[in-house]
Design a protein around this motif. Structure first.
Motif, PDB file in Angstrom:
ATOM      1  N   GLY A  77       1.039  -1.286  -0.443  1.00  0.00           N
ATOM      2  CA  GLY A  77      -0.117  -0.268  -0.195  1.00  0.00           C
ATOM      3  C   GLY A  77       0.495   1.132   0.241  1.00  0.00           C
ATOM      4  N   LEU A  78       1.601   1.420   0.753  1.00  0.00           N
ATOM      5  CA  LEU A  78       2.839   2.345   0.782  1.00  0.00           C
ATOM      6  C   LEU A  78       3.809   2.550  -0.630  1.00  0.00           C
ATOM      7  CD1 LEU A  78       4.781   2.356   4.482  1.00  0.00           C
ATOM      8  CD2 LEU A  78       2.493   3.091   4.085  1.00  0.00           C
ATOM      9  N   ALA A  79       4.149   1.374  -1.367  1.00  0.00           N
ATOM     10  CA  ALA A  79       4.827   1.859  -3.395  1.00  0.00           C
ATOM     11  C   ALA A  79       3.486   2.309  -3.328  1.00  0.00           C
ATOM     12  CB  ALA A  79       5.326   0.310  -2.744  1.00  0.00           C
ATOM     13  N   MET A  80       2.188   1.924  -3.147  1.00  0.00           N
ATOM     14  CA  MET A  80       1.209   2.213  -4.020  1.00  0.00           C
ATOM     15  C   MET A  80       0.971   3.895  -4.163  1.00  0.00           C
ATOM     16  SD  MET A  80      -0.860  -0.937  -4.563  1.00  0.00           S
ATOM     17  CE  MET A  80      -2.472  -0.340  -5.466  1.00  0.00           C
ATOM     18  N   GLY A  81       1.591   4.678  -2.872  1.00  0.00           N
ATOM     19  CA  GLY A  81       1.081   5.702  -2.350  1.00  0.00           C
ATOM     20  C   GLY A  81       0.581   6.257  -1.241  1.00  0.00           C
ATOM     21  N   LYS A  82       0.422   4.879  -0.336  1.00  0.00           N
ATOM     22  CA  LYS A  82      -0.613   5.451   0.791  1.00  0.00           C
ATOM     23  C   LYS A  82       0.263   5.711   1.943  1.00  0.00           C
ATOM     24  CE  LYS A  82      -4.514   2.051  -0.174  1.00  0.00           C
ATOM     25  NZ  LYS A  82      -4.588   0.856  -1.002  1.00  0.00           N
ATOM     26  N   ARG A 170      12.919   4.593  -0.801  1.00  0.00           N
ATOM     27  CA  ARG A 170      13.350   3.323  -1.263  1.00  0.00           C
ATOM     28  C   ARG A 170      13.044   2.213  -0.339  1.00  0.00           C
ATOM     29  NH1 ARG A 170      17.707   7.430  -2.327  1.00  0.00           N
ATOM     30  NH2 ARG A 170      18.567   6.870   0.003  1.00  0.00           N
ATOM     31  N   TRP A 171      12.758   2.732   0.823  1.00  0.00           N
ATOM     32  CA  TRP A 171      12.881   1.664   1.619  1.00  0.00           C
ATOM     33  C   TRP A 171      11.238   0.629   1.208  1.00  0.00           C
ATOM     34  CZ3 TRP A 171       8.163   2.156   4.939  1.00  0.00           C
ATOM     35  CH2 TRP A 171       8.252   0.955   6.160  1.00  0.00           C
ATOM     36  N   MET A 172      10.560   1.024   0.757  1.00  0.00           N
ATOM     37  CA  MET A 172       8.765   1.171   0.480  1.00  0.00           C
ATOM     38  C   MET A 172       9.035   0.260  -0.752  1.00  0.00           C
ATOM     39  SD  MET A 172       7.499   4.874   1.114  1.00  0.00           S
ATOM     40  CE  MET A 172       6.509   5.472   2.135  1.00  0.00           C
ATOM     41  N   ALA A 173       9.717   0.853  -1.976  1.00  0.00           N
ATOM     42  CA  ALA A 173       9.984  -0.182  -3.186  1.00  0.00           C
ATOM     43  C   ALA A 173      11.113  -1.741  -3.394  1.00  0.00           C
ATOM     44  CB  ALA A 173      10.622   1.028  -3.783  1.00  0.00           C
ATOM     45  N   GLN A 174      11.837  -1.292  -1.816  1.00  0.00           N
ATOM     46  CA  GLN A 174      12.257  -1.935  -1.559  1.00  0.00           C
ATOM     47  C   GLN A 174      11.385  -3.543  -1.287  1.00  0.00           C
ATOM     48  OE1 GLN A 174      15.807  -1.148   0.934  1.00  0.00           O
ATOM     49  NE2 GLN A 174      14.381  -2.722   2.411  1.00  0.00           N
TER      50      GLN A 174
ATOM     51  N   LEU B 196       2.701  25.698   7.410  1.00  0.00           N
ATOM     52  CA  LEU B 196       1.403  24.807   8.435  1.00  0.00           C
ATOM     53  C   LEU B 196       0.627  24.636   7.273  1.00  0.00           C
ATOM     54  CD1 LEU B 196       2.376  24.177  12.180  1.00  0.00           C
ATOM     55  CD2 LEU B 196       3.260  22.846  10.193  1.00  0.00           C
ATOM     56  N   GLU B 197      -0.406  25.915   7.446  1.00  0.00           N
ATOM     57  CA  GLU B 197      -1.179  25.169   6.863  1.00  0.00           C
ATOM     58  C   GLU B 197      -1.737  25.227   5.475  1.00  0.00           C
ATOM     59  OE1 GLU B 197      -3.736  29.496   8.552  1.00  0.00           O
ATOM     60  OE2 GLU B 197      -3.246  28.396  11.113  1.00  0.00           O
ATOM     61  N   ASP B 198      -0.754  25.015   4.969  1.00  0.00           N
ATOM     62  CA  ASP B 198      -0.548  25.201   3.606  1.00  0.00           C
ATOM     63  C   ASP B 198       0.146  23.691   3.805  1.00  0.00           C
ATOM     64  OD1 ASP B 198      -2.527  27.200   2.798  1.00  0.00           O
ATOM     65  OD2 ASP B 198      -0.966  28.873   3.553  1.00  0.00           O
ATOM     66  N   LEU B 199       1.164  23.589   4.474  1.00  0.00           N
ATOM     67  CA  LEU B 199       1.348  21.955   3.938  1.00  0.00           C
ATOM     68  C   LEU B 199       1.634  21.343   3.004  1.00  0.00           C
ATOM     69  CD1 LEU B 199       4.082  21.398   5.423  1.00  0.00           C
ATOM     70  CD2 LEU B 199       2.723  19.495   6.482  1.00  0.00           C
ATOM     71  N   GLU B 200       2.215  21.726   1.829  1.00  0.00           N
ATOM     72  CA  GLU B 200       2.436  20.140   0.741  1.00  0.00           C
ATOM     73  C   GLU B 200       2.398  18.493   1.701  1.00  0.00           C
ATOM     74  OE1 GLU B 200       1.475  20.353  -2.665  1.00  0.00           O
ATOM     75  OE2 GLU B 200       0.778  22.590  -2.241  1.00  0.00           O
ATOM     76  N   PRO B 201       1.593  17.809   1.135  1.00  0.00           N
ATOM     77  CA  PRO B 201       1.871  16.652   1.226  1.00  0.00           C
ATOM     78  C   PRO B 201       3.344  15.855   0.480  1.00  0.00           C
ATOM     79  CG  PRO B 201       0.198  16.755   0.983  1.00  0.00           C
ATOM     80  CD  PRO B 201       0.496  18.207  -0.283  1.00  0.00           C
ATOM     81  N   THR B 202       4.329  15.129   1.317  1.00  0.00           N
ATOM     82  CA  THR B 202       5.033  14.328   0.529  1.00  0.00           C
ATOM     83  C   THR B 202       5.266  13.731  -0.104  1.00  0.00           C
ATOM     84  OG1 THR B 202       7.005  14.877   2.551  1.00  0.00           O
ATOM     85  CG2 THR B 202       7.857  13.883   1.082  1.00  0.00           C
ATOM     86  N   ILE B 203       5.816  13.291  -1.724  1.00  0.00           N
ATOM     87  CA  ILE B 203       5.131  12.266  -2.373  1.00  0.00           C
ATOM     88  C   ILE B 203       6.209  11.318  -1.861  1.00  0.00           C
ATOM     89  CG2 ILE B 203       4.993  10.879  -4.531  1.00  0.00           C
ATOM     90  CD1 ILE B 203       3.175  13.664  -3.697  1.00  0.00           C
ATOM     91  N   PHE B 204       6.527  10.173  -1.432  1.00  0.00           N
ATOM     92  CA  PHE B 204       7.558   9.717  -1.185  1.00  0.00           C
ATOM     93  C   PHE B 204       7.565   8.826  -2.175  1.00  0.00           C
ATOM     94  CE2 PHE B 204       5.731   9.746   3.612  1.00  0.00           C
ATOM     95  CZ  PHE B 204       7.117   9.992   3.655  1.00  0.00           C
ATOM     96  N   VAL B 205       7.049   8.376  -3.224  1.00  0.00           N
ATOM     97  CA  VAL B 205       7.651   7.271  -4.228  1.00  0.00           C
ATOM     98  C   VAL B 205       6.724   7.979  -5.270  1.00  0.00           C
ATOM     99  CG1 VAL B 205       7.264   4.716  -3.088  1.00  0.00           C
ATOM    100  CG2 VAL B 205       5.292   6.021  -3.466  1.00  0.00           C
TER     101      VAL B 205
END
Lengths: 176, 205
Positions: A77-82, A170-174, B196-205
């Protein structure tokens, strides 16, 4: 339907990013953390994790639980952006243990368990001693948790966050 | 479930104002002024107020003072009367049937006006309320006077709102929930509030 309040979006964004980062962090350093006082403690996210993604009617939540599982589906789920919206957190320090379910958006704590307190009273003992001991243990456990949140905040609003976020990615993808 | 049970669920708050020294000696009196009032012998739908932490039947702090070490402790008691919808439906049907019969006898036609129906509904509700015992509940509250942190043993949003109002009304102090936003604000300072109120979410992947 509840009314929106000031900072509601930030609560969701920060809370979910924190829990997501905390999972990565605890796995990448084998649960080892250090309090401001220098006292070492361990923190793990295990057994029960919920991940959420999407908005409005398209919002989707996956809850995964298992005693010794790697919670793989949650990681997919995390790797899918959750992001993590709720998790069971276990803290250990000095042979003592705390567990609690932390909710990302408001930091409410449920099923908070502290190390056991002796409720049987010795003669002449303060009638409030069990209460005071319980509060001491509760606040001790919470202080460890707050410490990790402060570490996250410092990182989140620093120039180093981009790099950290990439490492989380990277941790999510791995693992997925 | 309160703080002394093996497993507790709770919400944390922080008091945001400076606390005047004059407040401390008034704590017990202020709690008594907003104490819980029993509704067992009325037909009121609900009642709420403060009781002693260790004894939900003590709304006068006879058994123990609210102070325990550096903490101020209290219980928020909330009693609610609930009439089961099935019970209400049955008794309303009975009342309507009675009324129909009465109308037929006196006016020659079995008819109940809309206003009369509303009236019967109210009456039925009140009658059943008076026969129902209120369900008591107590939610522990612990105030750490050193750190200014207040713990409420509940995570339900309605109860939280009720508690926040009661606390402010009783002590003239405002509470800030220790949510991610407010904790970040306390850490980063008010000048970063809009960021803080307009904080953009981080895209991790």
């Amino acid at each position: 339907m509840e009314h929106a309040y000031l900072g509601e979006m930030t609560d969701i964004v920060l809370g979910q990013e924190f829990l997501t980062w905390m999972w990565y962090k605890s796995e990448s350093q084998a649960g080892r953390f250090k309090a401001d006082s220098g006292e070492p403690f361990a923190l793990f996210m295990e057994q029960r994790v919920s991940v959420t993604g999407g908005e409005g009617d398209a919002k989707e939540t996956t809850s995964v639980s298992g005693l010794l599982s790697e919670l793989r589906e949650a990681k997919i789920g995390l790797a899918m952006g959750k992001k993590v919206s709720k998790a069971l957190v276990r803290i250990e320090a000095d042979a003592e243990q705390w567990t609690a379910t932390l909710k990302a958006e408001d930091f409410s704590l449920s099923s908070f368990k502290t190390p056991k307190v002796e409720t049987r009273r010795e003669e002449g003992e303060d009638p409030d001693s069990a209460f005071l001991e319980k509060m001491y243990l509760m606040e001790r456990g919470l202080a460890f948790l707050d410490c990790v949140f402060l570490e996250f905040l410092a990182l989140r609003f620093s120039g180093g966050w981009k790099e950290e976020a990439a490492a989380v990615g990277r941790w999510m993808a791995q693992d997925a | 479930m309160g703080f002394l049970s093996a497993s507790a669920s709770f919400t944390r708050y922080r008091i945001i104002e400076e606390i005047p020294d004059t407040l401390w000696p008034e704590i017990a009196d202020r709690l008594r002024r907003n104490a819980f009032k029993d509704i067992d012998h009325t037909s009121d739908e609900r009642s709420f107020g403060w009781v002693a932490f260790d004894d939900m039947l003590d709304a006068d702090w006879r058994t123990a003072p609210p102070q325990k070490g550096e903490f101020i402790t209290m219980g928020l008691r909330l009693d609610t009367r609930r009439v089961s919808p099935a019970v209400f439906k049955k008794h309303l049907a009975l009342a309507l049937a009675d009324e129909m019969a009465r109308m037929e006898q006196t006016k020659g036609k079995a008819y109940v006006s809309r206003d009369r129906k509303t009236e019967l509904k109210e009456q039925t509700k009140l009658r059943l309320m008076a026969r129902t015992l209120p369900i008591p509940a107590q939610f522990d509250v612990v105030w750490n006077t050193t750190s200014g942190v207040v713990y409420l043993a509940s995570i339900q949003s309605k109860l939280r709102a009720l508690f926040e109002d009661m606390f402010t009304m009783t002590f003239d102090l405002h509470l800030e929930p220790m949510t991610p936003y407010y904790q970040a604000l306390a850490r980063l300072g008010e000048e970063r509030a809009s960021a803080l109120e307009d904080l953009e979410p981080t895209i991790f992947v």
